[in-house]
Design an enzyme around this catalytic site. Structure first.
Site, PDB file in Angstrom:
ATOM      1  N   GLN A   9       0.827  -1.210   0.000  1.00  0.00           N
ATOM      2  CA  GLN A   9       0.000   0.000   0.000  1.00  0.00           C
ATOM      3  C   GLN A   9       0.860   1.259   0.000  1.00  0.00           C
ATOM      4  OE1 GLN A   9      -3.278  -0.798   2.513  1.00  0.00           O
ATOM      5  NE2 GLN A   9      -4.123   1.243   2.456  1.00  0.00           N
ATOM      6  N   SER A  88       4.101  -6.477   2.859  1.00  0.00           N
ATOM      7  CA  SER A  88       2.744  -6.438   3.415  1.00  0.00           C
ATOM      8  C   SER A  88       1.735  -6.998   2.395  1.00  0.00           C
ATOM      9  CB  SER A  88       2.402  -5.012   3.851  1.00  0.00           C
ATOM     10  OG  SER A  88       1.180  -4.971   4.533  1.00  0.00           O
ATOM     11  N   LEU A  89       0.847  -6.157   1.875  1.00  0.00           N
ATOM     12  CA  LEU A  89      -0.106  -6.572   0.846  1.00  0.00           C
ATOM     13  C   LEU A  89       0.598  -7.293  -0.306  1.00  0.00           C
ATOM     14  CD1 LEU A  89      -2.675  -6.253  -1.066  1.00  0.00           C
ATOM     15  CD2 LEU A  89      -1.684  -4.064  -1.675  1.00  0.00           C
ATOM     16  N   ARG A 113      -9.333  -8.863   2.840  1.00  0.00           N
ATOM     17  CA  ARG A 113      -8.346  -8.265   3.753  1.00  0.00           C
ATOM     18  C   ARG A 113      -8.552  -6.754   3.849  1.00  0.00           C
ATOM     19  NH1 ARG A 113      -2.922  -5.962   3.168  1.00  0.00           N
ATOM     20  NH2 ARG A 113      -1.455  -6.790   4.716  1.00  0.00           N
ATOM     21  N   HIS A 195      -0.493  -3.720  11.016  1.00  0.00           N
ATOM     22  CA  HIS A 195       0.568  -4.554  11.605  1.00  0.00           C
ATOM     23  C   HIS A 195       0.774  -4.255  13.095  1.00  0.00           C
ATOM     24  CE1 HIS A 195       1.353  -6.054   7.632  1.00  0.00           C
ATOM     25  NE2 HIS A 195       1.425  -4.826   7.195  1.00  0.00           N
ATOM     26  N   GLN A 244       0.436 -12.141   9.739  1.00  0.00           N
ATOM     27  CA  GLN A 244       0.991 -10.893   9.183  1.00  0.00           C
ATOM     28  C   GLN A 244       0.211  -9.628   9.570  1.00  0.00           C
ATOM     29  OE1 GLN A 244       0.251  -8.861   5.666  1.00  0.00           O
ATOM     30  NE2 GLN A 244       1.948  -9.822   4.566  1.00  0.00           N
TER      31      GLN A 244
END
Length: 293
Positions: A9, A88-89, A113, A195, A244
């Site tokens: 992101q 991440s993503l 998500r 996170h 995660q």
């Protein structure tokens, strides 16, 4: 060894993916399929939307995933990863790229998500902040000393760590980190504490969807954010993907592990050049470039 890395992101921009759509019938078909799966014309927002529209989590995450995954598919025989990782993503993009998830399942999970994270953000006011110029251990120590929820969330490169948590705790931490000598401790324009433990409701929601999705054997190892090492077991990949959401992104450590395991050429697949910039700060001796058609 050739390593492919996938952004998360923040890499979005108006017009992303348009060149793929206009120049590849395969890409066009996949974008149209994505519109059907998501139930709204995400291509309109990607190609012509305002930065504000693109910044909505429910749009941003699928948009970046689509740009990355469709670019990898359009590369065809030129796309031969020997190791993959995603920030991440971006881990979801990496898992489609190495055959663990199908395009359709990957997109459905990313959409789920995004919506779950959006909901968690709305449930409690929270934020993130970038901390520059301090050792990781100092940042972790300061976070542990603050009342309230504030944790290290993104280990982006040496001297650049993002913290995440409750607004008041982040404000206190920024003051304390500046006093400890941080070059900058600056709040980020994000909608929530990604996170961090505050994403627990989203993790529970996503866990259900991940458990009900088929994960196949990967064609090459994925270096996952949570463990920062090569993973090839579908069951382990699932567990790490669930963890995660509330665990830190150990990006510096992922890249270092890939280099230690023989990664010599790193190719960023998706919008922007964020990961290429971080590569130069993690290890300048390794080649980093962006994929293009």
């Amino acid at each position: 060894m050739k390593a492919y890395i996938f952004p998360g992101q923040g890499a979005q921009f108006t017009g992303m993916g348009l060149d793929l759509y206009e120049n590849s019938p395969l890409a066009q078909g996949l974008f149209e399929q994505a519109n059907e799966i998501l139930g709204f014309p995400i291509t309109d927002i990607m190609f012509e939307g305002t930065p504000e529209q693109l910044k909505e989590t429910k749009v941003t995450q699928p948009a970046i995933f689509l740009h990355s995954v469709i670019l990898a598919k359009v590369l065809g025989d030129n796309f031969k990863p020997e190791m993959v990782a995603g920030h991440s993503l971006g881990e979801f993009s990496a898992l489609v790229a190495n055959g663990v998830l199908t395009f359709e399942d990957g997109l459905k999970l990313v959409s789920k998500r995004a919506l779950a994270m959006q909901k968690a953000c709305e449930a409690q006011e929270s934020t993130m902040a970038a901390v520059l110029g301090l050792d990781d251990a100092v940042v972790e120590e300061v976070c542990a000393s603050i009342d309230g929820v504030v944790v290290a969330a993104n280990y982006n490169c040496p001297g650049q760590l993002v913290i995440s948590g409750e607004v008041e705790a982040i404000d206190k931490a920024c003051v304390a980190l500046t006093e400890k000598g941080a070059r900058r401790a600056l709040k980020l324009p994000v909608g929530g504490a990604f996170h961090s433990p505050l994403m627990a409701p989203a993790r529970e929601e996503l866990a259900e969807a991940i458990k009900n999705t088929t994960f196949s054997e990967p064609t090459c190892p994925v270096y996952q954010n949570v463990v920062a090492k090569a993973v090839t077991s579908p069951d382990e990949i699932k567990e790490n993907l669930i963890a995660q959401l509330t665990a830190p992104v150990r990006w510096t450590q992922c890249v270092q592990a890939m280099i230690a395991d023989g990664g010599t050429e790193f190719i960023e697949v998706g919008p922007g050049k964020v990961l290429q910039g971080l590569m130069r700060k993690i290890d300048r001796s390794v080649a980093a470039s962006g994929a293009s058609i």
